[in-house]
Enzyme design. Structure first.
Site, PDB file in Angstrom:
ATOM      1  N   LYS A  27       0.840  -1.201   0.000  1.00  0.00           N
ATOM      2  CA  LYS A  27       0.000   0.000   0.000  1.00  0.00           C
ATOM      3  C   LYS A  27       0.873   1.247   0.000  1.00  0.00           C
ATOM      4  O   LYS A  27       1.899   1.290   0.687  1.00  0.00           O
ATOM      5  CB  LYS A  27      -0.919  -0.028   1.222  1.00  0.00           C
ATOM      6  CG  LYS A  27      -1.976   1.082   1.269  1.00  0.00           C
ATOM      7  CD  LYS A  27      -2.904   0.898   2.471  1.00  0.00           C
ATOM      8  CE  LYS A  27      -3.936   1.998   2.602  1.00  0.00           C
ATOM      9  NZ  LYS A  27      -4.812   1.812   3.768  1.00  0.00           N
ATOM     10  N   SER A  84      -9.640   2.089   3.087  1.00  0.00           N
ATOM     11  CA  SER A  84      -8.759   2.813   2.195  1.00  0.00           C
ATOM     12  C   SER A  84      -7.760   1.912   1.480  1.00  0.00           C
ATOM     13  O   SER A  84      -7.077   2.358   0.567  1.00  0.00           O
ATOM     14  CB  SER A  84      -7.991   3.860   2.995  1.00  0.00           C
ATOM     15  OG  SER A  84      -7.127   3.233   3.933  1.00  0.00           O
ATOM     16  N   SER A 126      -9.802  -0.378   7.412  1.00  0.00           N
ATOM     17  CA  SER A 126      -9.316  -0.172   6.043  1.00  0.00           C
ATOM     18  C   SER A 126      -8.698  -1.401   5.386  1.00  0.00           C
ATOM     19  O   SER A 126      -8.437  -1.379   4.190  1.00  0.00           O
ATOM     20  CB  SER A 126      -8.315   0.973   6.011  1.00  0.00           C
ATOM     21  OG  SER A 126      -8.997   2.189   6.107  1.00  0.00           O
TER      22      SER A 126
END
Lengths: 485, 491
Positions: free
Chosen positions: A76, A151, A175
């Site tokens: 990420k 996210s 997330s």
């Protein structure tokens, strides 16, 4: 399509395929997926091939190899990498290249993983749909008109689109788990402090945690083995022995395991029937596997979201102060004094959701309001922790929904922050209490969309979650369903 | 001025830089004077993802300081963030301590400058730890607006020692600062080098004007960042007069105007208001989530208390009594800090002559330290070695000037005293050999003999020089004695 991490390890060990061949396949998959899904903010085929080549050479020379040798992994874009940009999907950090690796990245490299790229996300991890970033939305590989969740939407979509078998996400309020549920993959938020946060760009420091995303619990265990463990550069890192999580998933025997069911959460208003059905079905599966089902409650559950939406923005407002245009990151070209430079750089660099949370946090911490909001939220957080302690004195794991609904349409909630925040209804408790939680694929809607369930366990009991998750996956096939196309 | 009786109320906030090897939250060096931005890492630069890790040595030194100031050390302290935007504050917040500082409720007793017989107790409200910011340098000459930032100092540990508003005059402030500096240096807490910024002073000052029984309080002015004791005194003197005049002109009181921030211009010798924000600063303090609260067990505090040893005042008295040295000499040694007192103790014990030890340390050791820009704890001549060297001088085995050569050799080349003596070709001179030499010199210098006989013993001086020329190991003392004896024995 890419095989599981274990299969890739076996193929290399038995000489069927090289790390370079695997990397080539991953790069091809990313190149074909990227225009459809936009799961990555950055990928670097040459770098991945060079890493894979070095691993093949090591193997050829008979040198010892790490436990993830030749396995492609996506990271990420909120986690620092010295050889790729780290942007947090923000204009503020466009092109920013940290001079160092995050601890988890160091550990991936030491394990001989092949880092293929950085995945898309909500800006600075603030959002529930991977729509708030500056570099375009990510689309759900099951249906490109839908959000992948957020996210870590890029990280889960990268796995769902089968560009990598493993990826690293971060979970501040859900997330990892919410997008895992939306994308039909397995995602684990570890205990706060289990994985070092050094090199993780902070959103809300007391809630953030890095965790593994894969198709199955067993593969999550493999990745967690590499990233978990004490590290002295993070003062909140826990100095405890790391068990072998993969071995923990070997048993399917759930006899004697007490599964607490959040009955009230399951049937709450606004929870989609498909989600309710998935949880009900899972209860049956666990019972069949020998688990004892117990009804439990977390009485302060209705305060989770408000508490979270005071604490997280407060910490964020402070953590994001460093992006002021003075030392790195975006600086406005349109300023003639210091104060204007700060204001304009931040006004231009941050998107709407980040600004909204900075404003909320600044207000909640400000003189005269801190007692009403921030300090009050800290007190409620104490009560929420106590709820978990009480629940875990009765049961070994908690079972409930991950999200109120399956994946929703892109754009559906982006202009309604309250609706977006309610996506975190069932997930933020684990972050506020610091306990581990896992999201498991647990069904498909009539329309063929994945639905997830969530298991939570006491602090440092990731093994228990992975064991229970793997047992569930041995009895079901939802984690083997792949998106069409 | 002073038409009406006026009392000055002063409280001081003193920042001392703790003498740690590394910064408060990372492993970067705290050494002063490095090229800009060479002592920095992701943590002190505030790069995304970097996390602070507490320096235990800073906690230790803060507790030492607190105990010396008779503070309580609460069992729990924590770290808070103080938010403000500033170009040399890279994180946008400073990690500091807000409501649970490491030291609380202390006292520093000072000599009353108005009456040397009396003492004044100045109360210490608190002392808390915080990280320093970097340094901005602005070049605004001739249209250029060039600002450079050096972040070497970023993250350097500071202890902010806050006094109650117990001080009344600039002289009292100087006495307080002098005593505070001496204590911090003595305990090894800080070097307190003001020119290097390791001791900085903010003063809060206002007046209580007695207008025929009615007490009027003028607005508080905080004078920031004064970097010499002289500036503190001058700024306070100036500010007291300025506030009185301002009150006469405007009638402003603490109620109408509150508190303002001023700077001190040491060229114009005036205080001046610094740019004021429209609203008061809201630092939005909250506990730093990256650092755990710090537990300080009783036992730890007690063991530090045991290790504190004597105060500077006690050390001064002891040195005078134990070694018979003068108050001034004791003061010079004690003011160099605890390590120097230890060094002196060892030298004096080994050589058995405190006065000799004191004079060597003040002349030779201090001068060498200064030349080499070194601290006594890294000085190449160990105290025991110097003590042994001086003991040879005291016993007459080595002349003072040859001992100085040995000392110089030890400083520059290291090794043992014996190795130095051998390398310098120093050897004991046989008494009869020396007598022969002196006899020859006396024969060649009848004028000297004559002068001495007529009572002028100083006339021997040139003879000593000649003797040393013939034999560098000739002991001046011995030459003098032999010469006097021979002259007396002569017919």
């Amino acid at each position: 399509m890419l095989d599981s991490a274990f299969e890739l390890l076996r193929q290399q060990a038995e000489g069927e395929r090289s790390a370079v061949e695997i990397a080539q396949q991953a790069i091809a998959a990313i190149e074909s997926s990227q225009p459809q899904h936009n799961a990555y903010t950055h990928f670097d085929g040459d770098l991945a091939l060079a890493t894979a080549k070095a691993i093949d050479e090591k193997r050829a020379a008979g040198k010892p190899l790490g436990p993830l040798a030749g396995v492609p992994v996506a990271v990420k874009d909120v986690i620092c990498t010295s050889d790729m940009p780290t942007t947090c999907s923000s204009k503020m950090l466009r092109g920013f290249r940290p001079p160092y690796d995050a601890t988890v990245v160091e550990r991936l490299r030491a394990a001989d993983a092949v880092i293929v790229g950085k995945t898309n996300m909500d800006e600075f991890a603030m959002g529930g749909s991977t729509e708030t970033g500056a570099f375009g939305v990510t689309k759900n590989p099951w249906d490109v008109t839908l959000t992948p969740g957020g996210s870590s939407g890029g990280a889960t979509a990268a796995v769902a689109a089968q560009t990598v078998p493993l990826s690293l996400g971060t979970d501040t309020g859900g997330s990892i788990r919410q997008p895992s549920a939306f994308c039909g993959v397995t995602g684990l938020k570890p205990t706060y402090g289990r994985v070092s946060r050094y090199g993780l760009v902070a959103f809300a420091s007391s809630l953030d945690q890095i965790g593994p995303i894969a198709w199955s619990a067993k593969e999550c265990a493999l990745l967690l083995n590499t990233i978990a463990g004490y590290e002295q550069r993070d003062s909140t890192s826990l100095d405890r022995v790391v068990p072998d999580y993969v071995t923990a998933t070997d048993s399917n025997d759930l006899r004697g395991v007490r599964v607490g069911v959040l009955r009230e959460a399951m049937t709450a208003d606004g929870v989609d029937p498909a989600v309710q059905a998935a949880v009900a079905h899972a209860i049956g599966v666990f019972a069949e596997l020998g688990a004892e089902i117990v009804d439990v409650d977390l009485p302060h559950r209705e305060y989770w979201v408000p508490t979270y939406y005071v604490i997280a923005p407060s910490e964020a407002s402070s953590n994001l102060s460093r992006y002021d245009g003075a030392h790195y990151g975006h600086r406005s070209e349109d300023s003639d004094n210091l104060e204007a430079m700060y204001c304009k750089s931040r006004a231009e660099g941050f998107g709407a959701e980040v600004k909204r949370r900075i404003m909320i946090g600044t207000y909640a911490l400000s003189e005269g309001y801190a007692d009403q909001y921030y300090n009050q939220a800290l007190k409620v957080r104490g009560l929420i922790r106590a709820d978990y302690d009480a629940a875990f004195s009765q049961v070994d794991v908690l079972l409930g929904p991950v999200t109120p609904t399956p994946a929703f349409e892109l754009g559906a909630k982006i202009d309604d922050p309250i609706q977006m925040y309610l996506c975190d209804l069932f997930t933020v408790g684990a972050n506020l209490a610091g306990v581990p939680a896992i999201s498991l694929p647990a069904g498909l809607t009539d329309g063929g969309l994945p639905v997830g369930i969530q298991l939570q366990a006491p602090a440092l009991e990731e093994s228990r979650l992975l064991f229970a998750g793997a047992a569930y996956q041995s009895a079901t096939d939802y984690h083997t369903k792949r998106p069409r196309g | 001025m002073a038409e009406l009786p006026t009392t000055t109320i002063i409280g001081l906030e003193v920042h001392v830089q703790l003498r740690t090897q590394t910064k408060l939250f990372c492993g970067c060096s705290t050494k002063f004077g490095g090229p800009p931005n060479t002592q920095v890492c992701p943590v002190c630069l505030g790069l995304p993802g970097a996390l602070p890790v507490m320096n235990e040595q800073a906690i230790e030194l803060a507790i030492r300081a607190g105990l010396a100031l008779q503070c309580d050390i609460p069992p729990m302290t924590k770290w808070d963030r103080k938010q403000y935007f500033y170009p040399d504050l890279p994180k946008g917040y400073q990690i500091s301590q807000f409501d649970l500082p490491i030291c609380v409720d202390g006292v520093l007793e000072i000599d009353d400058p108005a009456d040397p017989e009396k003492h004044r107790k100045i109360h210490i409200t608190r002392a808390h730890l915080e990280e320093d910011a970097g340094k901005s340098m602005h070049d605004e000459t001739a249209g250029s607006a060039d600002s450079r930032i050096d972040l070497n100092r970023c993250g350097t540990p500071l202890l902010e020692i806050v006094s109650e508003p117990d001080l009344r005059t600039a002289d009292e402030c100087l006495a307080y600062l002098t005593k505070l500096r001496e204590t911090m240096v003595h305990l090894g807490v800080s070097d307190c080098e003001m020119q290097e910024g390791s001791l900085r002073v903010d003063a809060n000052v206002n007046l209580e004007i007695d207008r025929h029984g009615e007490v009027i309080r003028t607005p508080i002015v905080e004078i920031k960042n004064m970097n010499s004791f002289r500036n503190v005194a001058a700024a306070l003197d100036y500010e007291v007069k300025r506030q009185y005049v301002e009150w006469e002109d405007t009638g402003w009181t603490i109620k109408s105007k509150g508190k303002r921030t001023f700077g001190w211009d040491d060229v114009k010798e005036v205080t001046y208001p610094q740019r004021e924000k429209e609203e008061s600063a809201d630092y939005r303090y909250f506990p730093c989530p990256d650092l755990l609260p710090v537990r300080i067990p009783r036992e730890r505090v007690e063991s530090i208390r045991q290790s504190l040893g004597e105060t500077p005042g006690e050390a001064r008295e002891r040195l005078q009594k134990q070694y018979g040295i003068k108050a001034y000499d004791a003061d010079v040694i004690v003011s160099q800090g605890r390590e120097m007192v230890d060094y002196f103790d060892t030298v004096a014990t080994h050589c058995g002559d405190g006065k000799r030890a004191s004079s060597w340390i003040q002349q030779d050791v201090l001068r060498t330290l200064k030349e080499r820009d070194e601290n006594i704890d890294s000085f190449p001549v160990l105290a025991a070695d110097l003590g042994n060297l001086l003991s040879r001088v005291a016993k007459g085995e080595l002349p003072n000037d040859r001992a100085r050569d040995v000392f110089k050799h030890l400083v520059e080349k290291g090794g043992t005293i014996d190795q130095a003596i051998e390398a310098l070709g120093i050897e004991a001179v046989d008494e009869s050999e020396m007598e022969t030499l002196v006899k020859r010199l006396l024969d060649a210098n009848p004028k000297v003999v004559e002068d001495v006989k007529s009572g002028n013993q100083k006339a021997i001086g040139p003879l000593i020089g000649q003797a040393k020329k013939h034999n560098p190991n000739a002991n001046p003392q011995t030459v003098r004695q032999i010469a006097l004896r021979l002259i007396e024995q002569a017919p």
